[in-house]
Design an enzyme around this catalytic site. Structure first.
Site, PDB file in Angstrom:
ATOM      1  N   LYS A 139      77.193 -26.790 102.259  1.00  0.00           N
ATOM      2  CA  LYS A 139      76.118 -27.385 103.291  1.00  0.00           C
ATOM      3  C   LYS A 139      74.994 -27.877 102.915  1.00  0.00           C
ATOM      4  CE  LYS A 139      72.554 -25.319 102.654  1.00  0.00           C
ATOM      5  NZ  LYS A 139      71.693 -25.546 101.538  1.00  0.00           N
ATOM      6  N   TYR A 224      70.485 -22.654 108.293  1.00  0.00           N
ATOM      7  CA  TYR A 224      70.919 -21.409 108.354  1.00  0.00           C
ATOM      8  C   TYR A 224      70.234 -20.552 109.552  1.00  0.00           C
ATOM      9  CZ  TYR A 224      72.407 -21.315 103.224  1.00  0.00           C
ATOM     10  OH  TYR A 224      73.197 -21.708 102.230  1.00  0.00           O
TER      11      TYR A 224
HETATM   12  P1  NAD Z   1      71.509 -29.576  91.940  1.00  0.00           P
HETATM   13  O1  NAD Z   1      70.790 -30.722  91.718  1.00  0.00           O
HETATM   14  O2  NAD Z   1      71.348 -28.585  90.965  1.00  0.00           O
HETATM   15  O3  NAD Z   1      73.169 -29.937  91.240  1.00  0.00           O
HETATM   16  C1  NAD Z   1      73.872 -31.272  91.749  1.00  0.00           C
HETATM   17  C2  NAD Z   1      74.871 -31.802  90.896  1.00  0.00           C
HETATM   18  O4  NAD Z   1      75.230 -32.936  91.228  1.00  0.00           O
HETATM   19  C3  NAD Z   1      74.125 -31.851  89.541  1.00  0.00           C
HETATM   20  O5  NAD Z   1      75.078 -31.515  88.557  1.00  0.00           O
HETATM   21  C4  NAD Z   1      74.134 -33.638  89.386  1.00  0.00           C
HETATM   22  O6  NAD Z   1      74.514 -33.672  88.014  1.00  0.00           O
HETATM   23  C5  NAD Z   1      75.487 -33.873  90.167  1.00  0.00           C
HETATM   24  N1  NAD Z   1      75.438 -35.155  90.613  1.00  0.00           N
HETATM   25  C6  NAD Z   1      76.377 -36.030  90.469  1.00  0.00           C
HETATM   26  N2  NAD Z   1      76.188 -37.230  91.029  1.00  0.00           N
HETATM   27  C7  NAD Z   1      74.626 -37.311  91.428  1.00  0.00           C
HETATM   28  C8  NAD Z   1      73.656 -38.058  92.152  1.00  0.00           C
HETATM   29  N3  NAD Z   1      74.122 -39.405  92.174  1.00  0.00           N
HETATM   30  N4  NAD Z   1      72.557 -37.772  92.115  1.00  0.00           N
HETATM   31  C9  NAD Z   1      72.114 -36.590  92.107  1.00  0.00           C
HETATM   32  N5  NAD Z   1      73.018 -35.610  91.387  1.00  0.00           N
HETATM   33  C10 NAD Z   1      74.090 -35.912  91.066  1.00  0.00           C
HETATM   34  O7  NAD Z   1      71.747 -29.067  93.180  1.00  0.00           O
HETATM   35  P2  NAD Z   1      72.502 -27.670  93.794  1.00  0.00           P
HETATM   36  O8  NAD Z   1      71.317 -26.805  94.184  1.00  0.00           O
HETATM   37  O9  NAD Z   1      73.438 -27.095  92.746  1.00  0.00           O
HETATM   38  O10 NAD Z   1      72.965 -28.329  95.193  1.00  0.00           O
HETATM   39  C11 NAD Z   1      74.298 -28.654  95.189  1.00  0.00           C
HETATM   40  C12 NAD Z   1      74.837 -28.473  96.725  1.00  0.00           C
HETATM   41  O11 NAD Z   1      74.873 -27.056  96.864  1.00  0.00           O
HETATM   42  C13 NAD Z   1      73.791 -29.132  97.776  1.00  0.00           C
HETATM   43  O12 NAD Z   1      74.580 -29.666  98.718  1.00  0.00           O
HETATM   44  C14 NAD Z   1      73.322 -27.813  98.372  1.00  0.00           C
HETATM   45  O13 NAD Z   1      72.574 -27.681  99.711  1.00  0.00           O
HETATM   46  C15 NAD Z   1      74.309 -26.702  98.224  1.00  0.00           C
HETATM   47  N6  NAD Z   1      73.939 -25.407  97.997  1.00  0.00           N
HETATM   48  C16 NAD Z   1      74.188 -24.515  98.702  1.00  0.00           C
HETATM   49  C17 NAD Z   1      73.922 -23.220  98.548  1.00  0.00           C
HETATM   50  C18 NAD Z   1      74.219 -22.063  99.570  1.00  0.00           C
HETATM   51  O14 NAD Z   1      73.976 -20.840  99.430  1.00  0.00           O
HETATM   52  N7  NAD Z   1      75.590 -22.244 100.162  1.00  0.00           N
HETATM   53  C19 NAD Z   1      72.947 -22.791  97.748  1.00  0.00           C
HETATM   54  C20 NAD Z   1      72.147 -23.951  97.054  1.00  0.00           C
HETATM   55  C21 NAD Z   1      72.685 -25.290  96.905  1.00  0.00           C
END
Ligand code: NAD
Length: 372
Positions: A139, A224
């Site tokens: 999401k 949410y």
């Molecule tokens: P994060 O920034 O920690 O991780 C993102 C990942 O994408 C990194 O490993 C990064 O290296 C990679 N990536 C690849 N190409 C990229 C680019 N061009 N720019 C930036 N990063 C790039 O983020 P996160 O917190 O893991 O969130 C990732 C997704 O998961 C988001 O869409 C977020 O909304 C979702 N999320 C959902 C929940 C949930 O409870 N369902 C919780 C946290 C995050």
């Protein structure tokens, strides 16, 4: 009257209920929990090994019964080495963003799980469908409703299943509460309040970049609050009004730090919600004609949900501290039994249709019809 804390069912009935919930379908609990001998756990490839994949999805995949961590996609060679060693992932199941499309030829990968920044969700979901795989997309589903429409079109073309990473659709406390709202046993819903926020102060984060995150807290957290209200009433809001606030324009450039929104439902129920990147808050409150309830904490991953209510409500105990276990197992069962997905792409698109209207309202200052 006393405020009643949630009472839990006994373990046996909880497990049965969790099994039925996990299926998210009309399957009986026994059928839902049983993987037949020739049904191997489905292989999942995680795309984007950031915070959520590392600290929530990978550990949850240690507990799933119907799916397992089979592959990864990462642009960082060191992460590929570390994950391969830690999770026993064979070299042939490790991809980078240049080789991503070759997953099409890998029968060990059944499901591609997109855990990338929001602006990449649509592109990688569509490419995953073109590779002939089922998809879980985190999401918010896309940057706007139009992207969601394109993702659903790609799904239909591929003839595969799509789940949005809405772990709370499979969380027993949320499901118990929604049943109260939708079956009307406490009379009409009058008012809902929901809030989700945390402090986000890293100017380098993609979450604060409008082009990468899509608009800050409303995209990340507001989703949410919106779905809690619409799933409690079982209705879709007709119109919204919303206000954006920004106390620190040097950090929040072109996005709002906090968003307040009011959703009007056809039955007359109103939801007031706030979402922020500047303060911690996490709760859902609903007041009906003959009762009220509160979930607190309600939405954050990694914290057990608690219910406080009058009258008392019971909910099953979650099968795991990782809410994603039930979510991913439910999706694997949907695939194995060809049943419909509870947290479907259509559900994800509804939330983006509402967020699109919230954004319009913040610009016009007036009430905006959602339009579905
Ligand atoms: P994060 O920034 O920690 O991780 C993102 C990942 O994408 C990194 O490993 C990064 O290296 C990679 N990536 C690849 N190409 C990229 C680019 N061009 N720019 C930036 N990063 C790039 O983020 P996160 O917190 O893991 O969130 C990732 C997704 O998961 C988001 O869409 C977020 O909304 C979702 N999320 C959902 C929940 C949930 O409870 N369902 C919780 C946290 C995050």
């Amino acid at each position: 009257m006393l405020n009643n804390k949630i009472t839990h069912m006994n373990r046996r009935s909880a497990i049965k209920t969790t099994a039925a919930l996990a299926a998210g379908t009309a399957l009986s609990p026994a059928a839902a929990f049983c993987t037949s001998e020739n049904e191997q756990p489905l292989g999942i490839a995680l795309v984007g090994l950031g915070n959520y994949a590392t600290h929530q999805l990978a550990p949850a995949l240690q507990e799933t019964q119907h799916c397992r961590l089979a592959g990864i996609v990462t642009g960082t060679p060191q992460k590929a080495k570390d994950w391969s060693a830690r999770h026993n992932i064979p070299t042939e199941n490790i991809y980078n963003y240049d080789t991503f499309d070759r997953i099409a030829d890998n029968p060990a990968i059944d499901i591609i799980y997109i855990v990338l920044p929001n602006f990449m969700h649509a592109e990688y979901t569509i490419r995953a469908f073109e590779a002939g795989k089922h998809v879980i997309c985190e999401k918010p589903m896309g940057m706007n409703a139009e992207e969601c429409r394109q993702m659903i079109a790609a799904q239909h073309k591929a003839g595969k299943k799509l789940q949005i990473g809405y772990r709370l659709y499979y969380e027993p406390h949320h499901l118990a509460v929604q049943e109260i709202g939708t079956n009307g046993q406490w009379g009409k819903t009058k008012l809902m309040e929901s809030s989700l926020g945390f402090r986000m102060a890293n100017p380098e984060s993609w979450r604060l970049d409008k082009d990468l995150g899509g608009g800050g807290a409303i995209m990340d957290l507001g989703v949410y609050c919106i779905q809690a209200a619409r799933r409690f009433t079982g209705e879709l809001p007709q119109s919204v009004t919303a206000q954006g606030y920004n106390a620190d324009p040097s950090l929040f450039k072109g996005i709002y730090e906090s968003v307040f929104m009011q959703l009007k439902f056809p039955s007359g129920a109103i939801s007031n919600a706030s979402t922020s990147y500047n303060a911690y808050v996490d709760r859902f409150h609903a007041a009906c004609e003959q009762g009220w309830l509160e979930l607190k904490p309600s939405f954050n991953a990694g914290q057990p949900v608690e219910i406080n209510s009058q009258p008392e409500i019971t909910a099953a105990e979650p099968g795991s501290t990782y809410q994603q276990v039930a979510q991913m197992d439910a999706f694997a069962l949907n695939i194995q039994h060809d049943t419909s997905v509870l947290a479907s792409g259509e559900e994800g698109m509804i939330d983006l249709q509402i967020i699109d209207a919230v954004k319009r309202s913040m610009e016009t200052g007036g009430e905006e019809e959602v339009g579905y």
